[in-house]
Write an enzyme that holds these catalytic residues in place. Structure first.
Site, PDB file in Angstrom:
ATOM      1  CG  ASP A  89      -1.935  -1.275   1.706  1.00  0.00           C
ATOM      2  OD1 ASP A  89      -2.010  -1.512   0.195  1.00  0.00           O
ATOM      3  OD2 ASP A  89      -1.714  -1.770   2.665  1.00  0.00           O
ATOM      4  CD  GLU A  98      -9.583  -2.289  -0.750  1.00  0.00           C
ATOM      5  OE1 GLU A  98      -9.662  -2.333  -0.162  1.00  0.00           O
ATOM      6  OE2 GLU A  98      -8.138  -2.996  -1.901  1.00  0.00           O
TER       7      GLU A  98
END
Length: 499
Positions: free
Chosen positions: A20, A176
């Site tokens: 991420d 997301e």
């Protein structure tokens, strides 16, 4: 391209369990942060001058007041997907601690720290929060869903009800990881979708304001490796950055599966880099490949040491513990030149186990440590999570290898040793490709080393059982030292890549 230049241009740019990624630029300096889940300290911070050579300069969440991780949480709980931004002379980091009240916001004048205590943002109820400021200084927080709300970043107060911006590609799973940017005359909304496994992808939409309305790119997804045999898979969760020369780049996560079918990735999700060009007002992502070419000379940084002798009072920021780190239970001050661990939990399955490790960052590597078990039990382990790990431990008169895979717990080998310190060693040997479709991604050899460096292998274990495809969850392998009884001391740990 020179040999030195070529050697510097490798993907992943930050190998090992660094998922991420989020990036920002301040002048000619780039800063990057990653998820850390249930490990402490949390959110590693990296610096680079060329996007390729990165140095860890700290961890944003290094105090208990910043990061509370309950013992009841899982390895895949804790801190999810941060966003790092530089605005108005300060660095801003917003993230989610799913085990401690949701969205948290931190600030710092220097990204190396110290970072502030958290500002809680109860009005943002989803994961993967992003920060963006419009021309009049209004701050917008966009998060998984894809939803958005106006935010006062100084107080954490939100205004009005969150509104849905864009649901992503029709039929795509899990929109997301949103990122919102003002580029030229448009606002661009970049999202991850498809789940963080083989179907992962990046899509983009654009609109006239940070609130939209957003028009999807006709070429969506603009990045995905699903349905391909490329060596890098699960590509997604990207963040864009503009270089000082006007070039554009994306950092993203990906994995390197090995072995036969279906392929197993053992290092977790890693940080990769890809070039970006613009066509008709849309970003086009270049190839995500193991080799990179950038249009400027590299800025090499010193290679991280392969050995830590624990001679300094402060631990290097690469070292991780599980959920917390108590100075009285993990210290270099008690016996100078040694790391002393005092056991809490009685096994690696227990949530309060005393552990300190570092991410495995190479497909093949050798890890060695000199351990003095004294009156305790402890050793060296490869840890995927509390239900998936291999270890070799010393008890004073015996060395034993144990393995935990789900509900199976076994001791495949033991050996009697003389009392006193002993060198424990674990070698990870990557599968080089080819062979049986059921071939393992790597083999882990666990054993002892004598004073002359001769390695006696006590067990050879299949690495697929310490992979995300078997264990599930969001973390990658961490190799480290632990104590499960009494006091155990470590003179040094040596981690050497062998790729």
């Amino acid at each position: 391209m020179s040999a030195v230049h070529a050697a510097a241009m490798t993907n992943p740019v930050i190998p090992g369990f660094h998922p991420d990624p989020t990036i920002c630029r301040a002048g000619e300096d780039y800063y990057l942060a990653c998820s850390s889940f249930a490990y402490f300290p949390g959110v590693p911070i990296f610096h680079s001058r060329d996007l390729v050579n990165w140095t860890q300069i700290g961890n944003a969440l290094e105090r208990p007041s910043q990061l509370r991780l309950p013992l009841t949480g899982s390895f895949s709980g804790g801190v999810y997907a941060p966003t790092l931004r530089h605005h108005d002379g300060r660095f801003w980091l917003i993230t989610t601690n799913v085990d401690d009240g949701g969205t948290l916001l931190f600030t710092a004048k220097d990204p190396a720290g110290p970072w502030s205590d958290p500002i809680r943002v109860p009005g943002v109820t989803g994961i993967d929060p992003d920060l963006a400021w419009d021309d009049d200084g209004t701050c917008w927080c966009t998060y998984a869903g894809i939803r958005q709300v106006r935010l006062d970043p100084e107080t954490g107060h939100t205004f009005g009800e969150p509104r849905r911006l864009w649901s992503g590609t029709p039929g795509a799973l899990a929109p997301e990881g949103p990122r919102l940017y003002r580029i030229g005359g448009f606002w661009y909304l970049l999202i991850a979708e498809g789940g963080t496994e083989r179907g992962h992808s990046v899509s983009v939409a654009r609109g006239p304001s940070p609130r939209g309305p957003f028009e999807p790119c006709p070429a969506n997804p603009i990045l995905t490796h699903r349905g391909t045999d490329r060596p890098i898979q699960n590509t997604g969760h990207g963040d864009l950055v503009e270089g000082p020369d006007g070039s554009w780049w994306m950092v993203l996560l990906g994995v390197r599966p090995r072995g036969g079918t279906p392929g197993w990735h053992v290092l977790g999700r890693e940080t990769f880099l890809a070039p970006v060009r613009w066509e008709d007002g849309w970003p086009v992502i270049g190839e995500v490949t193991p080799a990179l070419d950038v249009p400027w000379p590299p800025h090499p940084v010193p290679a991280p040491p392969v050995r830590d002798d624990f001679d300094q009072e402060e631990l290097h920021p690469r070292w991780l513990s599980l959920r917390n780190r108590h100075p009285e239970e993990c210290t270099t001050a008690e016996r100078p030149g040694w790391l002393t661990l005092h056991a809490r939990g009685g096994s690696l399955e227990e949530p309060d186990v005393t552990f300190m490790g570092r991410r495995q960052q190479h497909l093949s590597c050798r890890t060695r440590t000199l351990v003095d078990p004294a009156d305790g039990i402890g050793g060296l382990c490869v840890l995927q999570d509390e239900r998936h790990h291999y270890e070799i431990e010393a008890t004073g008169t015996e060395v034993r290898v144990t393995a935990r895979v789900g509900s199976l717990h076994t001791t495949p080998a033991t050996r009697v040793v003389a009392p006193g310190p002993v060198i424990l060693r674990i070698d990870a040997l990557a599968n080089k490709g080819g062979g049986d479709a059921r071939a393992e991604p790597d083999i882990l050899e666990l054993g002892v080393e004598d004073e002359d460096g001769a390695f006696t292998v006590l067990a050879m274990l299949d690495g697929r059982y310490l992979s995300t495809e078997v264990a599930g969850g969001f973390t990658g392998r961490v190799i480290g030292m632990y104590a499960t009884a009494g006091t155990v001391r470590f003179d040094w740990l040596d981690y050497e890549p062998a790729d």
